[in-house]
Write an enzyme that holds these catalytic residues in place. Structure first.
Site, PDB file in Angstrom:
ATOM      1  N   ASP A  45      22.591 -46.417 -27.112  1.00  0.00           N
ATOM      2  CA  ASP A  45      23.037 -45.388 -26.168  1.00  0.00           C
ATOM      3  C   ASP A  45      22.185 -45.463 -24.899  1.00  0.00           C
ATOM      4  O   ASP A  45      20.953 -45.437 -24.973  1.00  0.00           O
ATOM      5  CB  ASP A  45      22.865 -44.014 -26.853  1.00  0.00           C
ATOM      6  CG  ASP A  45      23.538 -42.892 -26.086  1.00  0.00           C
ATOM      7  OD1 ASP A  45      24.545 -43.157 -25.403  1.00  0.00           O
ATOM      8  OD2 ASP A  45      23.066 -41.737 -26.195  1.00  0.00           O
ATOM      9  N   HIS A  79      25.301 -34.089 -19.749  1.00  0.00           N
ATOM     10  CA  HIS A  79      24.430 -34.089 -20.924  1.00  0.00           C
ATOM     11  C   HIS A  79      23.739 -32.727 -21.089  1.00  0.00           C
ATOM     12  O   HIS A  79      23.554 -32.006 -20.120  1.00  0.00           O
ATOM     13  CB  HIS A  79      23.369 -35.180 -20.793  1.00  0.00           C
ATOM     14  CG  HIS A  79      23.928 -36.567 -20.879  1.00  0.00           C
ATOM     15  ND1 HIS A  79      24.018 -37.398 -19.798  1.00  0.00           N
ATOM     16  CD2 HIS A  79      24.447 -37.250 -21.916  1.00  0.00           C
ATOM     17  CE1 HIS A  79      24.557 -38.551 -20.178  1.00  0.00           C
ATOM     18  NE2 HIS A  79      24.831 -38.487 -21.458  1.00  0.00           N
ATOM     19  N   GLY A  92      28.334 -36.635 -22.920  1.00  0.00           N
ATOM     20  CA  GLY A  92      28.119 -35.207 -22.638  1.00  0.00           C
ATOM     21  C   GLY A  92      29.197 -34.320 -23.221  1.00  0.00           C
ATOM     22  O   GLY A  92      29.652 -33.378 -22.581  1.00  0.00           O
ATOM     23  N   ARG A 135      21.346 -31.370 -32.309  1.00  0.00           N
ATOM     24  CA  ARG A 135      20.034 -30.759 -32.067  1.00  0.00           C
ATOM     25  C   ARG A 135      20.095 -29.256 -32.284  1.00  0.00           C
ATOM     26  O   ARG A 135      19.174 -28.647 -32.833  1.00  0.00           O
ATOM     27  CB  ARG A 135      19.595 -31.034 -30.621  1.00  0.00           C
ATOM     28  CG  ARG A 135      19.409 -32.494 -30.302  1.00  0.00           C
ATOM     29  CD  ARG A 135      19.047 -32.688 -28.847  1.00  0.00           C
ATOM     30  NE  ARG A 135      18.910 -34.101 -28.539  1.00  0.00           N
ATOM     31  CZ  ARG A 135      18.321 -34.577 -27.460  1.00  0.00           C
ATOM     32  NH1 ARG A 135      17.831 -33.763 -26.561  1.00  0.00           N
ATOM     33  NH2 ARG A 135      18.231 -35.877 -27.270  1.00  0.00           N
ATOM     34  N   ARG A 164      11.517 -29.501 -47.212  1.00  0.00           N
ATOM     35  CA  ARG A 164      12.850 -29.693 -47.801  1.00  0.00           C
ATOM     36  C   ARG A 164      13.666 -28.420 -47.721  1.00  0.00           C
ATOM     37  O   ARG A 164      14.890 -28.461 -47.666  1.00  0.00           O
ATOM     38  CB  ARG A 164      12.713 -30.167 -49.255  1.00  0.00           C
ATOM     39  CG  ARG A 164      12.086 -31.539 -49.358  1.00  0.00           C
ATOM     40  CD  ARG A 164      11.724 -31.881 -50.778  1.00  0.00           C
ATOM     41  NE  ARG A 164      10.682 -30.989 -51.297  1.00  0.00           N
ATOM     42  CZ  ARG A 164      10.012 -31.209 -52.420  1.00  0.00           C
ATOM     43  NH1 ARG A 164      10.273 -32.262 -53.150  1.00  0.00           N
ATOM     44  NH2 ARG A 164       9.079 -30.350 -52.830  1.00  0.00           N
TER      45      ARG A 164
HETATM   46  P1  13P Z   1      25.616 -34.163 -25.276  1.00  0.00           P
HETATM   47  O1  13P Z   1      24.320 -33.830 -24.602  1.00  0.00           O
HETATM   48  O2  13P Z   1      26.739 -33.345 -24.692  1.00  0.00           O
HETATM   49  O3  13P Z   1      25.555 -34.053 -26.741  1.00  0.00           O
HETATM   50  O4  13P Z   1      25.947 -35.687 -24.919  1.00  0.00           O
HETATM   51  C1  13P Z   1      25.344 -36.744 -25.633  1.00  0.00           C
HETATM   52  C2  13P Z   1      25.579 -38.071 -25.011  1.00  0.00           C
HETATM   53  O5  13P Z   1      26.373 -38.252 -24.118  1.00  0.00           O
HETATM   54  C3  13P Z   1      24.805 -39.197 -25.554  1.00  0.00           C
HETATM   55  O6  13P Z   1      25.034 -40.372 -24.847  1.00  0.00           O
HETATM   56  O1  G3H Z   2      22.648 -38.960 -23.621  1.00  0.00           O
HETATM   57  C1  G3H Z   2      21.548 -38.949 -24.117  1.00  0.00           C
HETATM   58  C2  G3H Z   2      21.328 -38.591 -25.528  1.00  0.00           C
HETATM   59  O2  G3H Z   2      21.464 -37.210 -25.711  1.00  0.00           O
HETATM   60  C3  G3H Z   2      20.016 -39.126 -26.002  1.00  0.00           C
HETATM   61  O3  G3H Z   2      18.965 -38.351 -25.545  1.00  0.00           O
HETATM   62  O4  G3H Z   2      17.309 -39.981 -24.618  1.00  0.00           O
HETATM   63  O5  G3H Z   2      16.595 -37.692 -25.390  1.00  0.00           O
HETATM   64  O6  G3H Z   2      17.283 -39.439 -27.051  1.00  0.00           O
HETATM   65  P1  G3H Z   2      17.435 -38.901 -25.658  1.00  0.00           P
HETATM   66 ZN    ZN Z   3      25.272 -40.067 -22.751  1.00  0.00          ZN
END
Ligand code: 13P
Ligand code: G3H
Ligand code: ZN
Length: 334
Positions: free
Chosen positions: A80, A185, A217, A266, A287
């Site tokens: 990602d 995001h 997002g 999250r 746990r």
């Molecule tokens: P969200 O922050 O809306 O969950 O988007 C996550 C995302 O786009 C990861 O690439």
């Molecule tokens: O789009 C981003 C994802 O929510 C990942 O977030 O870079 O904090 O792991 P992160």
């Molecule tokens: Zn993203």
């Protein structure tokens, strides 16, 4: 498997594959349990931050455990928001079956060059490439974003240009494209009314026929988690996500093939842990708070799989994969 058999079906099938961010065992198990129960294909995605936090060796083995536990599920491991060709290369060597190279914050020609360079490396290893054109709002660690208010005011400047998308696709050789249509995001996506630019998706589908589109997002910031977080000592005033009805429409009516969700995971985790800490102050066995958090992820993801209309699609994806000759990246041919 790669995303290819998944998108082959999703493109015309009125469903999207959920791409869920994983950072640890409980999040991964929560997602997998939901996909197994709903017989849904899935994309587990790993950010640069996740690699740094959990250590790739641990993440790889957690995901291999999921594959071993659920051989019936079509699972893709995706990078990602990769930012360099070096990182793409490393991920391919780590066994990723799909990568994103995000050059959306670079100048147009630089974005094309970055994606084309990454595609050369990835395609040689049998790995498809997701790129991004246009700019999302929101602020995320390691992901360059724009302030929500500034984004909303200047929305038209940031959305993906459908004609540019066609040129970008041809010249970058990407296999799927993340589009900017008003999502952002994080947990604070909109100040007032949540609204996506479906007309832009419609236009891109026309200028880029056959190109699977991705929505980043796309968390909805579920009220049940927001309320628990705020009730039990959290402070997330005015958090707002993309309503699930709009996600459903993007997928079933406009043909979006991949939907990225991290924030909702999250929030599920945080809400449940806060609830346990507040209602059982004597609790100190991890746990007993990570377990409920994992369960909350499972039930939330189960619902998402219906929003994405991908529940029950696992067998069809496996059949498509076999029809293509059961392709896997070169890493798995060793
Ligand atoms: P969200 O922050 O809306 O969950 O988007 C996550 C995302 O786009 C990861 O690439
Ligand atoms: O789009 C981003 C994802 O929510 C990942 O977030 O870079 O904090 O792991 P992160
Ligand atoms: Zn993203």
């Amino acid at each position: 498997m790669t995303t290819k058999p998944m998108f082959d079906l999703a493109y015309t099938g009125g469903f999207a594959v959920g791409a869920f961010n994983v950072n640890n065992m409980e999040i991964t198990q929560g997602i997998i349990d939901a996909c197994a129960a709903e017989k849904a294909p899935l994309i587990l995605q790993i950010s640069k931050g996740a690699r740094k936090y959990a250590n790739m060796t641990y993440l790889r083995h957690i995901i291999l455990a999921a594959v071993e536990e659920h051989p019936e599920l079509p699972i893709c491991i995706h990078l990602d928001h990769g930012d360099t060709v070096d990182l793409v290369n490393t991920c391919i060597k780590d066994g990723f079956t799909s990568v994103m190279i995000d050059g959306s914050h670079h100048a147009y020609e630089d974005n094309i060059k970055l994606v084309a360079d990454a595609a050369k490396v990835a395609h040689a290893a049998g790995v498809p490439v997701e790129a991004e054109l246009g700019q999302l709002g929101g602020i995320e660690e390691d992901v360059k974003g724009l302030d929500a208010e500034e984004y909303a005011k200047n929305l038209h400047k940031f959305l993906t240009d459908p004609n540019q998308a066609a040129d970008f696709w041809k010249r970058s050789q990407c296999d799927s494209l993340a589009v900017a249509i008003g999502t952002s995001h994080g947990a604070f996506k909109f100040k007032h009314e949540a609204k996506l630019a479906f007309d832009v998706v419609e236009e891109i589908m026309k200028t880029c026929p056959g190109l699977p589109l991705v929505m980043h997002g796309s968390s909805s910031v579920p009220k049940e988690f927001l309320d628990l977080i705020n009730k039990y000592g959290g402070a997330m005033p005015n958090a707002m996500g993309v309503p699930e009805e709009q996600i459903h429409m993007a997928v079933t009516k406009y043909g979006v093939c991949k939907v990225n969700i991290d924030t909702d995971l999250r929030m599920a985790l945080t809400a449940k842990i806060r609830e346990v800490f507040a209602t059982k102050p004597g609790e100190f066995d991890p746990r007993n708070y990570l377990g409920p958090a994992r369960d909350a992820i499972t039930s939330m993801v189960k619902r998402k799989l219906h929003v994405l209309n991908c529940a029950g699609k696992a067998d069809a994806v496996i059949a498509q994969w076999k029809k293509l000759g059961s392709p896997v990246p070169s890493y798995y041919k060793k």
